[in-house]
Each structure stands twice: as C-alpha cells, then as structure tokens.
Design a protein around this motif. Structure first.
Motif, PDB file in Angstrom:
ATOM      1  N   PHE A  66      -6.201  13.161  10.861  1.00 27.50           N
ATOM      2  CA  PHE A  66      -6.662  13.095   9.474  1.00 27.50           C
ATOM      3  C   PHE A  66      -8.180  13.055   9.376  1.00 27.50           C
ATOM      4  O   PHE A  66      -8.746  13.467   8.361  1.00 27.50           O
ATOM      5  N   VAL A  95      -3.031   7.915  10.904  1.00 25.27           N
ATOM      6  CA  VAL A  95      -2.273   8.166   9.676  1.00 25.27           C
ATOM      7  C   VAL A  95      -2.647   7.100   8.641  1.00 25.27           C
ATOM      8  O   VAL A  95      -2.531   5.896   8.899  1.00 25.27           O
ATOM      9  N   PRO A  96      -3.139   7.514   7.450  1.00 23.88           N
ATOM     10  CA  PRO A  96      -3.546   6.530   6.437  1.00 23.88           C
ATOM     11  C   PRO A  96      -2.335   5.854   5.788  1.00 23.88           C
ATOM     12  O   PRO A  96      -1.261   6.443   5.682  1.00 23.88           O
ATOM     13  N   LYS A  97      -2.517   4.600   5.366  1.00 25.26           N
ATOM     14  CA  LYS A  97      -1.446   3.875   4.696  1.00 25.26           C
ATOM     15  C   LYS A  97      -1.261   4.370   3.264  1.00 25.26           C
ATOM     16  O   LYS A  97      -0.150   4.343   2.722  1.00 25.26           O
ATOM     17  N   LYS A  98      -2.350   4.815   2.648  1.00 22.65           N
ATOM     18  CA  LYS A  98      -2.295   5.383   1.301  1.00 22.65           C
ATOM     19  C   LYS A  98      -2.692   6.848   1.363  1.00 22.65           C
ATOM     20  O   LYS A  98      -3.346   7.290   2.308  1.00 22.65           O
ATOM     21  N   PHE A  99      -2.312   7.591   0.323  1.00 20.78           N
ATOM     22  CA  PHE A  99      -2.649   9.010   0.304  1.00 20.78           C
ATOM     23  C   PHE A  99      -4.171   9.149   0.268  1.00 20.78           C
ATOM     24  O   PHE A  99      -4.847   8.530  -0.561  1.00 20.78           O
ATOM     25  N   THR A 110      -1.873  15.591  -6.282  1.00 21.29           N
ATOM     26  CA  THR A 110      -2.008  15.529  -4.821  1.00 21.29           C
ATOM     27  C   THR A 110      -1.646  16.863  -4.177  1.00 21.29           C
ATOM     28  O   THR A 110      -0.842  17.635  -4.701  1.00 21.29           O
ATOM     29  N   LEU A 555       4.402   9.747  10.839  1.00 25.65           N
ATOM     30  CA  LEU A 555       4.056  10.536   9.655  1.00 25.65           C
ATOM     31  C   LEU A 555       5.047  10.345   8.510  1.00 25.65           C
ATOM     32  O   LEU A 555       4.730  10.651   7.352  1.00 25.65           O
ATOM     33  N   LEU A 558       4.221   8.727   4.940  1.00 26.42           N
ATOM     34  CA  LEU A 558       3.341   9.532   4.096  1.00 26.42           C
ATOM     35  C   LEU A 558       4.050  10.773   3.578  1.00 26.42           C
ATOM     36  O   LEU A 558       3.931  11.135   2.398  1.00 26.42           O
ATOM     37  N   GLN A 561       6.672  10.859   0.457  1.00 23.72           N
ATOM     38  CA  GLN A 561       6.179  10.894  -0.915  1.00 23.72           C
ATOM     39  C   GLN A 561       5.399  12.166  -1.232  1.00 23.72           C
ATOM     40  O   GLN A 561       5.412  12.620  -2.378  1.00 23.72           O
ATOM     41  N   TYR A 562       4.750  12.726  -0.237  1.00 26.54           N
ATOM     42  CA  TYR A 562       3.813  13.806  -0.533  1.00 26.54           C
ATOM     43  C   TYR A 562       4.081  15.084   0.249  1.00 26.54           C
ATOM     44  O   TYR A 562       3.216  15.962   0.293  1.00 26.54           O
TER      45      TYR A 562
END
Length: 637
Positions: A66, A95-99, A110, A555, A558, A561-562
């Motif tokens: 990322f 890997v981020p916890k939030k988008f 998004t 992954l 994340l 949701q997206y």
C-alpha cells in the motif's frame, strides 16, 4: 463571432500492482502472476488504460504494497483513477485498518480494490518466529530466546518438535505448543559470535519448509574487564593509560602509583599519614587472578615487591593472564624487572644502561606488524607520525616484533607464554603522540588494541577464521600470519554431514578467502583442527520470508467492504482470470466473475475554434452602408 471548444474523453486508468517480493518466487507463483497479467491486459476495454507497478519487498520490512500504491496514485489524476488490482500472494505487511484516503475520490466515493491470488485456496504452512533474542550476553551466562511456532491453513493446536543446534554441540529437541510463545535458554560459551540454529518439525501438507528454520547470532561479551595499572613513580605516560582505560565502559580500572614502599617507616603517626602502604599481598597474592590484565608502567622494583610477589605475577601470566610492560631507563638499571623472577616470561632484555638510546626518531611498523591485527592499518599515513626521543636497544627478542625504529631496533614485542600473553614496549615515549605539536600518531587505537589483545579479544587474534553464507554461497575469510596457506588442511562439513576440502587463495597481507556453493539449510562447520568457524544461511528480509503461504486473511477485512478476492489457480495454464467491466456507479452489481470499475467521464480541451455569424464581405458592405447613411443623415438633416 463565436468561440467553440473541442473536447476529448480521457481514458480511465486501472492501477495494477505486481507483487514480485521474495515470497512470490516460491513454486509457480511468479509464472501464474505473469500469465494473469497478460490475460488481464487482453481483457481491458477500450478507452481504459493500465498502469503497471512492480513491487519488491522493502529492506527488513516485508512487502509494503500500500505504500507503493500511494506513490503510484500521486501520478494519476483522481478523476481518472478507476480502481486497483493487486496480483499478490496476500503476504502484505502494510494493510491499513481503514480505507486509505489516497484511494478516495473527490466526490467521496471509494475506488474498488481487487486481489488476484496465485493459488486455488488458502495454503497450509508452518513457520518458526523468533519473537525476542538478546544481541549480547555475558560469557558463562544463558541467553533467553522467545520463539513461536505458527500454523497457517491448519488449526493452531497440538505440539511441534523444536530442534536447537549450537555450533559443535549435540542437537537438543523439545516439544513446544503451536501458536503460543515459548522461552528457551541457550548457554553462551565464548566471546564473539555464538551461532544458534532453530528448526521446527514439518507440518503435513505445508507449502514449504524454508521458514521452519531460523538462525541467529548471540554475541558473547565478558563482564567488566578488570585491569590493574601500577606505576612505580608519577610519569607523563600513566595519564595516557589512565585516560584510555577509564574511557572504556567495559573496563574496571584499579590504579596505584607507588610513592612509598611497604618497608618504609617514616615514624609518623598513622592518623597523620596521608600515604598508605602499597597493598602488595592483597593485589599480587590474594586477588591477582581476579584481574584480566596487569600493566606495569615504568616499574622499578626498588624495595617495592619481594621476589615471591614478582614470581606470583609470572605464574599469573603462565596460567592465562595478560601482562603489559612499558619500559624506560629504569628497565636497564640494577632494580629492573628483568633482574627478577619475571625474566622467564619477558620477550626481550636490555644489557646495560648504555643501551638506553636518546635520539629523535619516528616509529614504524615491521612487515609482521603490517599483518598483525594489533597494528594492521595503523600506518596508512605514518609520514605524519610524531617523533619519539628515547628507546631501549634489546639484545635479543622472543615472539612477534610489530614496531621498530628506523634502524630496525624492536619497539613493540608480543609473545605467548603458556596460557597467557605478554607485551613489552621498549620506550616510554608513546604519550608524546597526545601532546603539543607532536600530536600525531595512533596512540589511542594502538593502546586499545594492545590491551584487548592481551585480554584475548577474538577480533585481535593472530589467526582468525570467519564465514558467512549469502545467495547460497559459503564465503570463508582467513586472517593469518603464515606465508604458506596451501599447507593448511581445511575442511567444510555441511549440515547433512558431507565433508569436503577447502582451498584458499591469497588476497593481500595476511588475508585469504575461499568460496563454495552452500544450498543446505543449517549450520556449516569449517575447521583445520586448530581454527574453527561456523556459518548458516540467513535471509536478507526475515519479515518477508517468515510467512510464505498464499493467503487472503490479511487483505480480507479491507476487500470485504471495498472490493473482492479471486483465486487464480495452481497452474499457469488453467487460470481463472476475471473479466473487466466499466459500468456506471449505480450499475455495479457485484458479479463474482467480473471486476466492475465505475465509469469516470472526464474531458480535456484539445483545441478552440472561432465561428463568424456573417461572411466578411457582407459585414463589410453593411458596415460601409451604415457609415454612408450616418453621413447622409448628418449632412442633409
């Protein structure tokens, strides 16, 4: 006239991140990824372009996917970014916890993220992790290492067999619970690097055993090094020694300057006496073996030490102690230490006071001194070394002469005596290298190396053997004082027990090297009987190669949701690569076999044109007619 803008629809950009970290080299992952990329490019619709970014693992940080996405999106206008496709094994370490905000469009919508994984399902693997290990431990103590065995794609339960290997010791096995931290203790037996190998038993069906093994080095250090510095009278040189030893935090210095002997009696009441008798019995009989090094600085034994105390110092050296003598004119006098029981261990003697030479000279290294670790490299620019003004001319020497006068008279002599070591400096002028205009010369470094050689520090040994493994090649480095390296029978023993000879080639003064292939995991042993070294392969990025199974677990939070995750398959010839559809935002339907990217209609002006309402000739006639009518009206009104 009318101005008209000509516009063109800009293509939408799909960002494709190609993971080429070390873990992607396992099995067919690289081939699967390359084939998937080729098929993906063939499925890209018109008016859509792709930007392909290759990602390698960051040093000691694993795969920072990322972070690379953020850098790539800085080069793509937000209004043209359609989405992101990750071709990866899922071992992503950032890997981020939030988008992430850098994947959020100006309208707060998004960008979709899709992951293509080079396998058909979650893979099974066992890994061994070192959670904590001390870099240094005192020799003779035990180092506590915390390890953990983890299973991926299999229940974290049951026990695994952990094998502990330490250089030439017999392997030790023990049962450790899977998924739980476990403390183990390793004895640190010598100074320098102590190589430890750890291995976990294989898990049935695991993808690879490459991460079942770990190696580490624990540096063995001594506890406080105790040094006894004795000066028979105040002199310029003792301050140099005191400053050097006091500045070393690993040295515990005991310093005495003898101003009165034990036999002297001034008939002064003890309550008024400022000077105490020198504690000879305590230092040279009761506690002498507690010292790692004894330094006698310009020591003249005039009614100071009875002969049995001097004999105790000689026995201390023979049993493994270190002794350094800095000699001045007193060494050639009647009460010199060479006229005591210490003579049997001295590397040189001086016949008479006439051998005390007082003249200006510059010290220099001998040929042997250019090789010896105590003095090697000190003469890089000896042309600027400061001068000394006094030295003692020795009648004979034993051991290794490292420094000399321009007339080849020995200055610094080292010698091994039974289990101990002795160094003799035949001049009391080294302090001049730290004073006044003569402040040129490697005084501090020379004194540091000299004292540590006497205390048997491994990096200053005359004969040193070291080895390391990199890129499946074993490199052995040998520092030696011998001129014939071909008569040394070195052998290499692999972890499986295969023994093979090793041939060195000379590089430069005292340095030789050898290289052979080393593809086995585990501890390799190199020895010629007297010198021994150990090496083990170590990955350049332990974070990257600890977890190597293809997985979607990192992954998944994340992508739920997206975006979506796709399993490509296990062979490059039969891949399940999803199609690419560009649809309006409200038409994204979540079809599991298709990657939907929202349509972004963005225009750019290519040129601007001018359109006239009337033809130029008609406009001219009308203009002229208007002028004529105005003239006529003004003239005949």
């Amino acid at each position: 006239m009318i101005f008209k803008n000509h516009q063109q629809i800009l293509p939408e950009t799909i960002l494709i991140m190609m993971d080429q970290s070390d873990s992607m080299s396992i099995g067919n992952r690289t081939k699967i990824a390359n084939e998937a990329l080729q098929q993906l490019q063939n499925k890209v619709p018109k008016n859509v372009r792709t930007k392909i970014v290759t990602v390698h693992n960051a040093y000691q940080q694993g795969t920072q996917l990322f972070q690379s996405i953020q850098k790539a999106t800085d080069e793509i206008p937000a209004s043209q970014l359609g989405g992101v496709v990750l071709i990866t094994d899922g071992q992503v370490n950032d890997v981020p916890k939030k988008f992430p905000k850098f994947l959020t469009l100006p309208n707060q919508k998004t960008v979709p993220i899709y992951a293509l994984l080079p396998a058909s399902k979650e893979q099974t693997d066992r890994s061994l992790k070192i959670l904590h290990a001390p870099a240094y431990t005192i020799v003779g103590k035990e180092a506590t290492i915390q390890v953990q065995v983890n299973d991926t794609g299999s229940p974290q339960s049951g026990d695994a067999t952990l094998t502990i290997m330490q250089e030439d010791k017999q392997p030790i096995t023990m049962q450790v619970p899977v998924g739980k931290p476990q403390n183990i203790t390793i004895p640190v037996t010598h100074t320098g690097k102590n190589l430890v190998g750890l291995s976990a038993s294989p898990l049935k069906g695991e993808i690879s055993e490459i991460n079942n093994h770990q190696t580490l080095y624990i540096h063995g250090i001594r506890d406080k090094l105790r040094v006894l510095l004795v000066s028979s009278a105040p002199n310029q040189g003792e301050r140099a020694w005191r400053s050097l030893l006091k500045s070393d935090p690993s040295v515990d210095l005991v310093h005495f300057t003898i101003l009165r002997s034990a036999e002297q009696n001034e008939n002064i009441p003890d309550s008024e006496l400022a000077l105490i008798p020198f504690p000879v019995n305590e230092l040279f009989m009761q506690k002498i073996n507690q010292f790692d090094l004894i330094i006698l600085d310009s020591f003249e034994n005039r009614y100071t030490l009875p002969s049995y105390y001097i004999a105790s110092i000689a026995n201390y050296v023979k049993n493994g102690g270190g002794l350094l003598l800095i000699s001045g004119p007193e060494f050639a006098q009647q009460f010199s230490l060479q006229n005591s029981p210490l003579r049997s261990i001295l590397p040189a003697t001086v016949l008479s006071p006439t051998d005390v030479i007082e003249q200006k000279f510059k010290p220099e290294l001998t040929n042997l001194g250019q090789k010896h670790p105590v003095t090697k490299g000190l003469n890089k620019d000896n042309s600027i070394w400061g001068s000394w003004y006094r030295y003692l001319k020795a009648d004979h020497t034993e051991g290794e002469v490292l420094m000399q006068t321009p007339g080849q008279s020995p200055l610094l002599i080292l010698n091994h005596v039974d289990k101990g070591r002795v160094a003799l400096l035949l001049s009391d002028q080294i302090w001049l290298w730290s004073k006044g205009s003569n402040k040129n010369g490697p005084q501090a470094e020379l004194l540091r190396r000299l004292s540590h050689w006497l205390m048997k520090e491994p990096e200053l040994e005359e004969e040193q053997l070291s080895a390391f493994i990199k890129d499946q090649k074993l490199t052995v480095e040998w520092h030696t004082l011998t001129n014939n390296i071909n008569n040394q029978d070195f052998t290499v023993t692999s972890p499986s027990g295969v023994v093979q000879p090793l041939q060195f080639k000379t590089i430069e003064n005292g340095e030789a090297t050898a290289t052979i292939p080393a593809k086995e995991d585990g501890i390799w042993k190199i020895t010629n009987g007297s010198l021994t070294a150990y090496a083990a392969p170590q990955t350049s990025d332990p974070v990257e190669m600890t977890d190597i199974a293809v997985t979607g677990q990192k992954l998944d939070p994340l992508l739920q949701q997206y975006g979506r995750m796709y399993w490509l398959g296990d062979t490059p010839n039969h891949l399940k690569v999803p199609d690419i559809h560009v649809v309006k935002h409200d038409k994204v339907n979540g079809n599991s076999s298709v990657m939907d990217f929202p349509e972004h209609v963005t225009y750019t002006t290519t040129k601007q044109s001018i359109h006239h309402i009337l033809s130029p000739w008609l406009a001219l006639i009308i203009g002229l007619g208007s002028i004529f009518m105005a003239w006529y009206r003004e003239s005949f009104s």
